[in-house]
Write a protein that holds these residues in place. Sequence first.
Motif, PDB file in Angstrom:
ATOM      1  N   ILE A 148      64.408  21.585  25.908  1.00 21.98           N
ATOM      2  CA  ILE A 148      64.562  21.038  27.266  1.00 21.98           C
ATOM      3  C   ILE A 148      65.848  21.177  27.648  1.00 21.98           C
ATOM      4  O   ILE A 148      66.293  21.862  28.745  1.00 21.98           O
ATOM      5  CB  ILE A 148      64.118  19.704  27.212  1.00 21.98           C
ATOM      6  CG1 ILE A 148      62.556  19.443  27.136  1.00 21.98           C
ATOM      7  CG2 ILE A 148      64.413  18.969  28.720  1.00 21.98           C
ATOM      8  CD1 ILE A 148      61.618  19.938  28.218  1.00 21.98           C
ATOM      9  N   ILE A 149      67.052  20.820  26.949  1.00 19.00           N
ATOM     10  CA  ILE A 149      68.271  20.927  27.277  1.00 19.00           C
ATOM     11  C   ILE A 149      68.882  22.367  27.363  1.00 19.00           C
ATOM     12  O   ILE A 149      69.627  22.711  28.386  1.00 19.00           O
ATOM     13  CB  ILE A 149      69.230  19.920  26.404  1.00 19.00           C
ATOM     14  CG1 ILE A 149      68.944  18.420  26.295  1.00 19.00           C
ATOM     15  CG2 ILE A 149      70.627  20.263  26.537  1.00 19.00           C
ATOM     16  CD1 ILE A 149      69.375  17.770  25.139  1.00 19.00           C
ATOM     17  N   GLN A 150      68.331  23.294  26.676  1.00 20.80           N
ATOM     18  CA  GLN A 150      68.830  24.541  26.731  1.00 20.80           C
ATOM     19  C   GLN A 150      67.920  25.368  27.866  1.00 20.80           C
ATOM     20  O   GLN A 150      68.587  26.309  28.489  1.00 20.80           O
ATOM     21  CB  GLN A 150      68.405  25.416  25.478  1.00 20.80           C
ATOM     22  CG  GLN A 150      69.288  24.815  24.282  1.00 20.80           C
ATOM     23  CD  GLN A 150      68.618  25.230  22.852  1.00 20.80           C
ATOM     24  OE1 GLN A 150      67.724  25.995  22.866  1.00 20.80           O
ATOM     25  NE2 GLN A 150      69.193  24.821  22.015  1.00 20.80           N
ATOM     26  N   SER A 151      66.760  25.008  28.220  1.00 22.60           N
ATOM     27  CA  SER A 151      66.118  25.625  29.113  1.00 22.60           C
ATOM     28  C   SER A 151      65.938  25.136  30.397  1.00 22.60           C
ATOM     29  O   SER A 151      65.534  25.799  31.381  1.00 22.60           O
ATOM     30  CB  SER A 151      64.592  25.856  28.896  1.00 22.60           C
ATOM     31  OG  SER A 151      64.689  26.453  27.358  1.00 22.60           O
ATOM     32  N   CYS A 152      66.437  23.978  30.699  1.00 22.39           N
ATOM     33  CA  CYS A 152      66.185  23.130  32.048  1.00 22.39           C
ATOM     34  C   CYS A 152      67.652  22.841  32.674  1.00 22.39           C
ATOM     35  O   CYS A 152      68.526  22.750  31.760  1.00 22.39           O
ATOM     36  CB  CYS A 152      65.233  22.162  31.998  1.00 22.39           C
ATOM     37  SG  CYS A 152      63.586  22.451  31.317  1.00 22.39           S
ATOM     38  N   SER A 153      67.496  22.243  33.728  1.00 23.14           N
ATOM     39  CA  SER A 153      68.831  22.052  34.322  1.00 23.14           C
ATOM     40  C   SER A 153      69.245  20.364  34.528  1.00 23.14           C
ATOM     41  O   SER A 153      70.444  20.263  34.507  1.00 23.14           O
ATOM     42  CB  SER A 153      68.997  22.485  35.851  1.00 23.14           C
ATOM     43  OG  SER A 153      67.917  22.062  36.549  1.00 23.14           O
ATOM     44  N   ILE A 154      68.228  19.695  34.056  1.00 23.52           N
ATOM     45  CA  ILE A 154      68.410  18.155  34.045  1.00 23.52           C
ATOM     46  C   ILE A 154      68.070  17.622  32.663  1.00 23.52           C
ATOM     47  O   ILE A 154      67.094  17.916  32.261  1.00 23.52           O
ATOM     48  CB  ILE A 154      67.704  17.377  35.270  1.00 23.52           C
ATOM     49  CG1 ILE A 154      67.785  18.113  36.673  1.00 23.52           C
ATOM     50  CG2 ILE A 154      67.745  16.027  35.117  1.00 23.52           C
ATOM     51  CD1 ILE A 154      66.893  17.498  37.699  1.00 23.52           C
ATOM     52  N   VAL A 155      69.165  17.020  32.239  1.00 23.95           N
ATOM     53  CA  VAL A 155      69.014  16.447  31.047  1.00 23.95           C
ATOM     54  C   VAL A 155      68.306  15.070  31.223  1.00 23.95           C
ATOM     55  O   VAL A 155      68.229  14.383  32.022  1.00 23.95           O
ATOM     56  CB  VAL A 155      70.492  15.800  30.293  1.00 23.95           C
ATOM     57  CG1 VAL A 155      70.087  15.107  29.056  1.00 23.95           C
ATOM     58  CG2 VAL A 155      71.245  17.102  30.148  1.00 23.95           C
ATOM     59  N   PRO A 156      66.889  14.848  30.277  1.00 23.53           N
ATOM     60  CA  PRO A 156      66.226  13.926  30.290  1.00 23.53           C
ATOM     61  C   PRO A 156      67.212  12.477  30.426  1.00 23.53           C
ATOM     62  O   PRO A 156      67.834  12.362  29.597  1.00 23.53           O
ATOM     63  CB  PRO A 156      65.197  13.563  29.160  1.00 23.53           C
ATOM     64  CG  PRO A 156      65.325  15.264  28.759  1.00 23.53           C
ATOM     65  CD  PRO A 156      66.715  15.714  29.200  1.00 23.53           C
ATOM     66  N   ALA A 157      66.677  11.460  31.298  1.00 20.65           N
ATOM     67  CA  ALA A 157      67.227  10.370  31.429  1.00 20.65           C
ATOM     68  C   ALA A 157      66.855   9.561  30.482  1.00 20.65           C
ATOM     69  O   ALA A 157      67.646   8.454  30.203  1.00 20.65           O
ATOM     70  CB  ALA A 157      67.055   9.624  32.999  1.00 20.65           C
ATOM     71  N   VAL A 158      65.554   9.657  30.018  1.00 15.17           N
ATOM     72  CA  VAL A 158      64.741   8.533  29.248  1.00 15.17           C
ATOM     73  C   VAL A 158      64.051   9.345  28.000  1.00 15.17           C
ATOM     74  O   VAL A 158      63.385  10.374  28.340  1.00 15.17           O
ATOM     75  CB  VAL A 158      63.926   7.654  29.780  1.00 15.17           C
ATOM     76  CG1 VAL A 158      63.233   6.606  28.794  1.00 15.17           C
ATOM     77  CG2 VAL A 158      64.876   6.697  30.592  1.00 15.17           C
TER      78      VAL A 158
END
Length: 277
Positions: A148-158
């Motif tokens: 997720i962190i590598q492929s998306c622009s928003i780091v999960p909040a939770v």
Amino acid sequence: MEWTTLNNDVNMPMLGLGVYKVEDGSVTFDTVKAALDAGYRLIDTAAIYQNEESVGRAIRESNVPREEIFVTTKLWNEFHGFDEALQAFEDSLDRLGLDYVDLFLIHWPMPRFGKFVETYKALEQLYEEGKVRAIGVSNFEVSHLEQIIQSCSIVPAVNQVEIHPYLSQKELIAFCQRYDIQIQAWSPLMKGREALTDPVITDIAARHGKSPAQVILRWHLQNGVAVIPKSVTPSRIQENIQVFDFTLTKEEMAAIDGLNRNERTGSDPNEMHKIHY
């Protein structure tokens, strides 16, 4: 009540009510109402719990202003995919009868589908559109979070995961802390199983004049882990929130940490194959 500031500056209560397997209708309505009356300001539901309608009604009919209540719901496994996730969110919002959700989570990564990155991008769109105040994931392991962190622009909040004294998840917690992802524990009391009668915990409880459940919840909070204990009993609902007036010592924290045996009560995220409830 203690609050935490998520990585997008939204404030979230560190303790809330989970309504997993709480029967829809009057049971859920009365439970949520009792929690709000007791001072809870976070209610955690999910599409698969089949009680979003009653949760929403209790919130709408409560005396607590909507903006003071933090509402979480989750996307179920059969709705992975970009368009599917967008539609599933609208369906949840409609059942809740609310204008927005505070936190929307992907319930399980379902790695065999290979769609959780695409699904998360739908959550990013919902966030950009202002339909949710924060987005995140549930039951994600380090390898899933890395994608997720590598492929998306928003780091999960939770990241909401199973944590209790017999499953302390220290490695996952450390990873999430590095990326400012708030860990939230489901089943924080191990579904009321033997952790509540473990002599280490009962001894600490006796010393503090608290219940074993209160000691376990306090342990989570002092580890920086948010909690969503479930109960439908008004006295337990009240008991579970009375955990902000005492502190466990370093030795007591270490003793509870020492109980870990990597024992799950729920599914392994890498092996979770359920599509239907």
